[in-house]
Design a protein around this motif. Structure first.
Motif, mmCIF file in Angstrom:
data_model
loop_
_atom_site.group_PDB
_atom_site.id
_atom_site.type_symbol
_atom_site.label_atom_id
_atom_site.label_comp_id
_atom_site.label_asym_id
_atom_site.label_seq_id
_atom_site.Cartn_x
_atom_site.Cartn_y
_atom_site.Cartn_z
ATOM 1 N N ASN A 167 162.131 -33.678 72.333
ATOM 2 C CA ASN A 167 162.243 -33.013 71.663
ATOM 3 C C ASN A 167 163.166 -31.596 72.377
ATOM 4 O OD1 ASN A 167 159.255 -32.399 71.583
ATOM 5 N ND2 ASN A 167 158.734 -32.592 73.919
ATOM 6 N N LEU A 202 161.593 -39.580 74.298
ATOM 7 C CA LEU A 202 161.053 -38.063 73.920
ATOM 8 C C LEU A 202 161.042 -37.074 74.519
ATOM 9 C CD1 LEU A 202 157.434 -39.698 74.204
ATOM 10 C CD2 LEU A 202 158.737 -39.298 72.348
ATOM 11 N N LEU A 230 152.370 -42.288 83.288
ATOM 12 C CA LEU A 230 152.727 -41.307 83.974
ATOM 13 C C LEU A 230 154.030 -40.872 84.147
ATOM 14 C CD1 LEU A 230 150.926 -39.067 85.850
ATOM 15 C CD2 LEU A 230 151.177 -40.880 88.051
ATOM 16 N N VAL A 244 157.080 -42.831 69.874
ATOM 17 C CA VAL A 244 155.226 -42.739 70.181
ATOM 18 C C VAL A 244 154.388 -44.110 69.424
ATOM 19 C CG1 VAL A 244 153.091 -41.355 69.857
ATOM 20 C CG2 VAL A 244 155.637 -40.790 70.084
ATOM 21 N N VAL A 295 158.959 -36.690 80.131
ATOM 22 C CA VAL A 295 158.933 -35.961 78.636
ATOM 23 C C VAL A 295 159.138 -34.417 79.178
ATOM 24 C CG1 VAL A 295 157.225 -34.768 77.164
ATOM 25 C CG2 VAL A 295 157.820 -36.854 77.104
ATOM 26 N N LEU A 296 158.727 -34.002 80.430
ATOM 27 C CA LEU A 296 158.943 -32.237 81.027
ATOM 28 C C LEU A 296 160.115 -32.377 81.462
ATOM 29 C CD1 LEU A 296 155.189 -32.044 83.069
ATOM 30 C CD2 LEU A 296 156.014 -30.891 80.515
ATOM 31 N N ILE A 316 154.639 -46.812 71.856
ATOM 32 C CA ILE A 316 154.425 -47.155 73.924
ATOM 33 C C ILE A 316 152.796 -46.836 73.263
ATOM 34 C CG2 ILE A 316 154.201 -44.567 74.046
ATOM 35 C CD1 ILE A 316 155.095 -47.204 76.432
ATOM 36 N N VAL A 317 152.159 -46.832 72.298
ATOM 37 C CA VAL A 317 150.352 -46.736 71.807
ATOM 38 C C VAL A 317 150.496 -48.192 71.797
ATOM 39 C CG1 VAL A 317 148.723 -46.629 70.836
ATOM 40 C CG2 VAL A 317 150.600 -44.256 71.501
ATOM 41 N N PHE A 376 161.343 -33.267 84.126
ATOM 42 C CA PHE A 376 161.285 -34.188 85.821
ATOM 43 C C PHE A 376 161.674 -35.455 86.131
ATOM 44 C CE2 PHE A 376 159.879 -29.928 84.754
ATOM 45 C CZ PHE A 376 158.707 -29.717 85.777
ATOM 46 N N VAL A 432 155.971 -41.562 81.419
ATOM 47 C CA VAL A 432 156.270 -40.919 80.147
ATOM 48 C C VAL A 432 155.753 -39.363 79.907
ATOM 49 C CG1 VAL A 432 155.202 -40.302 77.891
ATOM 50 C CG2 VAL A 432 155.824 -42.853 79.035
ATOM 51 N N THR A 433 155.022 -38.984 81.163
ATOM 52 C CA THR A 433 154.771 -37.323 80.701
ATOM 53 C C THR A 433 155.692 -36.742 81.303
ATOM 54 O OG1 THR A 433 152.359 -38.107 81.074
ATOM 55 C CG2 THR A 433 152.567 -35.878 81.758
ATOM 56 N N ILE A 445 148.910 -50.115 82.660
ATOM 57 C CA ILE A 445 149.425 -48.034 81.838
ATOM 58 C C ILE A 445 149.040 -46.604 82.403
ATOM 59 C CG2 ILE A 445 146.966 -47.843 80.063
ATOM 60 C CD1 ILE A 445 145.931 -49.553 79.857
ATOM 61 N N PHE A 448 150.332 -49.722 75.541
ATOM 62 C CA PHE A 448 149.793 -49.453 76.115
ATOM 63 C C PHE A 448 148.049 -49.935 75.556
ATOM 64 C CE2 PHE A 448 151.103 -46.963 79.116
ATOM 65 C CZ PHE A 448 151.786 -45.697 78.100
ATOM 66 N N PHE A 500 149.955 -35.690 90.209
ATOM 67 C CA PHE A 500 150.958 -34.789 89.483
ATOM 68 C C PHE A 500 151.653 -33.633 90.439
ATOM 69 C CE2 PHE A 500 152.777 -34.749 85.916
ATOM 70 C CZ PHE A 500 152.251 -32.934 85.016
#
Lengths: 334, 344, 285
Positions: free
Chosen positions: C236, C232, C211, C253, C217-218, C256-257, C220, C213-214, C206, C260, C123
């Motif tokens: 936000n 997302l 990663l 959400v 969302v930030l 995507i869940v 980046f 998505v994370t 997965i 996964f 990360f």
């Protein structure tokens, strides 16, 4: 004992190699980019208001000096290494003139705290429950737990954290969802502060534990299902050894060994998940610091966090490797 | 004196359901036999003949998908009697190791790799011996002495011992509580001949000392010749012949036994041995009538249709063959004059 | 091959559910090829409309139809996941097989690098890359970087399988019979290795999608490319929950869940199928 020391030495050298490779990689990534940090700051600054060309040029010179970019790259590298061993990574931008390293060191204990808590709970409890589930295949509670674990396991850390914020922030606001401690409490070793810290850590820690527990549970359960077919377990059952002794002394004890290896291998991912979760909860650890630094264009802090992250994870893996022979006598012989 | 073990019409099947297909594998299909006191009873048979499933039932150690479907297996110990095929778990637990023990195949992996030998001994022996602490440890050292193992073995981990030592430890584990009945499941398979001789004489001496009865399972007929008082031959889940060792080797009364017995090579003997055609039957779908008939050189129409009963055909000898009278020792068998008297 | 698939679907409930989930999401994402709207345009529909017949998933605060937006988002995200999976398979298979078969110093060197990559947390490195590349960080570059970090675990797995296979009887027999090493690898060993590759590919997807998505969302990654993560992110930044546009958050959400979950079920059911001991356990009535 001598064998253990030799083993420790070998691992220590490996640790140093990893750290060296990691921070060098971080250095080169940040310095070999097509975008010069100086230019990006200049771009941002001059976009907000206008400056005379001389002001821009002197700003450019100062910044270049500050970032040590006036010398060729390999010299920068050696300067970097030299300064790094002394713990100096330059001043931060977001909290100028506080040194970047100091910011990182302030944030580190919070992250380490979360990691230790979630590893102890998720790994230990998850493994024990998984072991019981693998042995007592007929327990309905454990089977249900398994299904829940399958449902939760693939959800990324961020989403779980996010859902927790929704639940505990909007639907049922009983727990604090941001910060490391309440704003009106002063950091000191008073019970008030400690309680506040614990209270604020419940949600982030729980979010991490929820994701992790399921993973270890499922892995352990699969592992144990294979171990129960091993000869030494069958033989102990044949001999009427007490079931509790078999489950803990024969089955789980043997399964812990590969699980410890698995922990070492996934520590990097656990660390990443921790700092992501921190960001959601505005927890004052490395995660929030990193995001703030990126958004503020502070390359010194970003580099500092990356380096410390690499060192922290590599050290943790080293420590786990040290524990390994204590659990598995076969390794001791090597 | 009553026989120590009496098995009557025992049936144990594997009942399995996989991908929609139900299968019933008749691993033990109606076996009746008994073991006398102070006797070594050998059981011979090929792999997948059902002999391992049979002794698992005798050891009260079966788990689904293997289930006892009918019959009984009754032990008459000095202080109690128990039918392990139909007894509940508590009754079985009460006799484990104190009255009935088991020597497992493969000394490599029967010991817990992360536990010292001493702790494993404690796990196994503390309850049946009813001792603890120093008295218990004293017993261990004594017992290890009988096996010619030094007391230092107790503090070791399994991987620190040699293969032969591990096998002795395993035998020691099985005999420490002076059981009255021992089941030995191929204890010498995969051991080299020198170690084999050691292990066999060890088991023999212990058996004589303790006066226990032993069921000794192996596919190696030479071992039976050395160890067993009587031998039972299992084929496709059924007992097809049973006789005192000498009689079995010199006058077999079942074609399968004749082949088994003739298979032992001897130095200097270059007789060609006839091979059996075909392969052991699929226990999920065994042949009608006598299960051996597809491969039997003496098979007649009756064999295809009716199952031959296990009947007494000579003093202390039983055979399940319609044509037992016509069975003669095959070329390559040891002539009667040359079979030594049992070593015991 | 197909009969295995059919058997698994019929008798392994986890596999069946996994196929259904992943299949539906894939179909959903394929709908993007028939989309009547251009996903890069904003304020083309009335913003903040809840789900209705006109807009199946409602519209978001940027004036886009959420349904079609998500079809593109999932297409890009799945495509990203597949790219990472394929690239990292190539690396891990090469490294794993080379280390397992050739052994010796090749093995030691490769495993040394393997250990280094395992120890470095991905990360912070990803963030570092974003920090220096900013909007130059497109999907493919990101996929490349992730592939460079996603191979260590699976390479080790493949290496141990290769080691085991190398020493098995049937390999020695093939060598004695004069089969060339390449032929051996292709015809004798690949059938063992393929299921492992598939199941690790699922797990890898997965990981990489999670990663992505994370990061998105930030904020980046390149937030102008529609992916699940960027959707997302926009939700936000428009404070969707506070404003009351809950469908903008909840629907992606949930989807995507489900994705996964589907991938995970496929991975574990394939894993269980490969391992003969677990198959045996399933057989007991």
């Amino acid at each position: 004992m001598r064998g253990y020391l030799r083993f420790a030495l070998k691992r220590l050298l490996q640790l140093l190699a990893v750290v060296f490779a990691g921070i060098s990689a971080a250095f080169f990534i940040s310095h070999l980019s097509p975008i010069s940090p100086v230019e990006s700051i200049i771009g941002r600054v001059s976009g907000q208001s206008s400056y005379s060309p001389q002001a821009i040029q002197s700003l450019r010179d100062t910044l270049t000096e500050l970032f040590g970019l006036s010398v060729p790259l390999h010299e920068q590298y050696f300067n970097f290494l030299g300064r790094f061993v002394r713990g100096d990574l330059g001043p931060s931008l977001i909290a100028f003139p506080t040194p970047a390293m100091q910011l990182v060191m302030l944030a580190l204990p919070w992250t380490v705290g979360l990691m230790v808590v979630q590893i102890v709970i998720a790994w230990l409890v998850g493994n024990i429950l998984g072991g019981l589930a693998g042995y007592y295949q007929n327990s309905r509670f454990l089977k249900a737990f398994g299904i829940v674990a399958i449902g939760i396991q693939p959800i990324p850390y961020y989403i779980v954290a996010f859902l927790m914020v929704i639940v505990f922030g909007f639907l049922w606001p009983v727990l604090p969802i941001s910060g490391g401690f309440a704003m009106n409490v002063r950091p000191s070793f008073t019970p008030e502060f400690i309680l506040s810290v614990l209270g604020h850590s419940i949600l982030p820690a729980s979010s991490l534990v929820i994701v992790g527990l399921g993973t270890w549970f499922l892995g352990m359960r699969a592992l144990v299902s294979n171990i129960v077919t091993e000869d030494y377990v069958t033989y102990a059952e044949l001999a009427g050894v007490r079931q509790q002794r078999i489950v803990f002394g024969y089955v789980i004890r043997n399964a812990m060994v590969p699980q410890l290896t698995a922990l070492a291998m996934t520590l990097g991912a656990i660390f990443s998940g921790t700092i992501i979760t921190e960001q959601v909860f505005a927890y004052p650890g490395l995660g929030s610091l990193l995001v703030r630094a990126v958004n503020g264009g502070d390359s010194a802090v970003v580099l500092a966090v990356s380096c410390i992250a690499i060192i922290a994870v590599a050290t943790a893996i080293f420590l786990i490797d040290m524990i390994h022979p204590l659990l598995d006598p076969r390794v001791r012989a090597e | 004196m009553a026989d120590i073990l009496t098995v009557e019409h025992l049936k144990a099947y594997y009942l399995m359901n996989y991908f929609g297909i139900t299968r019933e594998v008749r691993a033990v299909d109606d076996i009746t036999m008994s073991v006398r006191r102070n006797e070594v009873y050998g059981i011979a048979g090929e792999s997948s003949s059902g002999k391992t499933s049979f002794i698992r039932v005798l050891a009260a150690a079966i788990r689904p998908p293997l289930r006892v479907v009918a019959g009984s297996a009754r032990y008459e110990f000095d202080d109690r009697s128990i039918d392990v095929a139909n007894a509940g778990p508590e009754a079985a637990e009460a006799i484990r190791w104190s009255h009935l023990s088991y020597i497992m195949q493969g000394s490599m992996s029967v010991l817990n790799p992360v536990r010292r030998i001493e702790r494993t001994f404690e796990d196994f022996a503390a309850r049946p011996l009813g001792l603890s602490g120093r008295a218990l440890r004293q017993r261990f050292v004594e017992h290890l002495g009988r096996l010619k193992l030094p007391p230092e073995v107790l503090r070791a981990f399994p991987h620190e011992l040699s293969g032969g030592m591990r096998q002795r430890v395993t035998i020691g584990l099985a005999t420490i509580a002076n059981p009255q009945f021992i089941i030995a499941d191929e204890p010498t398979t995969a051991l080299d001949v020198v170690v084999q001789k050691d292990v066999l004489s060890l088991i023999r001496n212990l058996q004589k000392e303790m006066g226990a009865s032993v069921i000794f399972v192996t596919h190696d007929m030479a071992v039976h010749a050395n160890m067993a008082d009587r031998v039972g031959i299992i084929y496709a889940g059924r007992l097809v012949e049973e006789a005192p060792t000498r009689q079995l080797f010199t006058a077999p009364k079942h074609p399968y036994t004749a082949h088994l017995v003739a298979s032992l090579p001897r130095i200097g003997d270059t007789t060609q041995r006839p091979a059996l055609e075909g392969r052991p039957p699929n226990l999920a779908d065994p042949p009608q009538g006598c299960r051996f008939h597809p491969r039997c050189p003496l098979a007649i129409e009756k064999c295809r249709q009716e199952v031959p009963p296990l009947a007494t055909v000579a003093p202390d000898q039983r055979s399940a063959c319609w044509r037992w009278d016509d069975v003669v020792p095959l070329p390559g068998s040891i002539p009667a004059a040359r079979v030594p008297e049992p070593v015991r | 091959m197909f009969s295995i698939f059919r058997d698994l679907v019929r008798y392994n409930i986890e596999f069946a559910i996994g196929v259904v989930l992943v299949g539906s999401i894939t179909l959903f994402s394929l709908l993007s090829f028939f989309s009547p709207v251009d996903p890069t345009m904003i304020y083309v529909a009335i913003p903040d409309r809840p789900p209705s017949f006109e807009h199946l998933f409602g519209t978001n605060s940027r004036g886009q139809d959420l349904f079609w937006q998500l079809t593109f988002a999932f297409r890009n995200t799945l495509y990203f996941g597949l790219t990472v999976a394929v690239l990292s398979r190539i690396i891990s298979i090469t490294v794993g097989l080379a280390a397992g078969y050739l052994g010796g110093w090749v093995d030691r060197v490769l495993m040394f690098f393997n250990d280094i990559f395992v120890a470095i947390p991905i990360f912070p490195i990803l963030i570092l890359f974003y920090f220096v590349m900013r909007s130059n960080l497109d999907m493919f570059t990101l996929a490349l970087i992730m592939a460079c970090f996603g191979w260590p675990f699976d390479a080790r797995l493949i290496r141990s399988v290769a080691l085991g296979l190398r020493n098995r009887e049937f390999t020695r027999q093939a060598v004695f019979a004069g089969m060339s090493p390449l032929k051996i690898m292709r015809e004798e060993h690949l059938p063992y290795v393929m299921p492992i590759i598939f199941s690790t590919a699922m797990a890898n997807m997965i990981w990489s999608i999670g990663l992505e998505v994370t990061l998105a969302v930030l904020g980046f990654t390149n937030i102008n490319i529609p992916t699940v993560g960027t959707a997302l992110y926009w939700a936000n930044s428009h404070s969707a929950l506070v404003v009351g546009v809950w469908w903008w958050i909840l629907i992606p959400v949930i989807l995507i869940v489900l994705t996964f979950l589907g991938l995970f079920l496929l991975a574990i059911s394939l894993n269980e199928y490969i391992d003969p001991r677990s198959r045996l356990r399933r057989m007991g009535v």
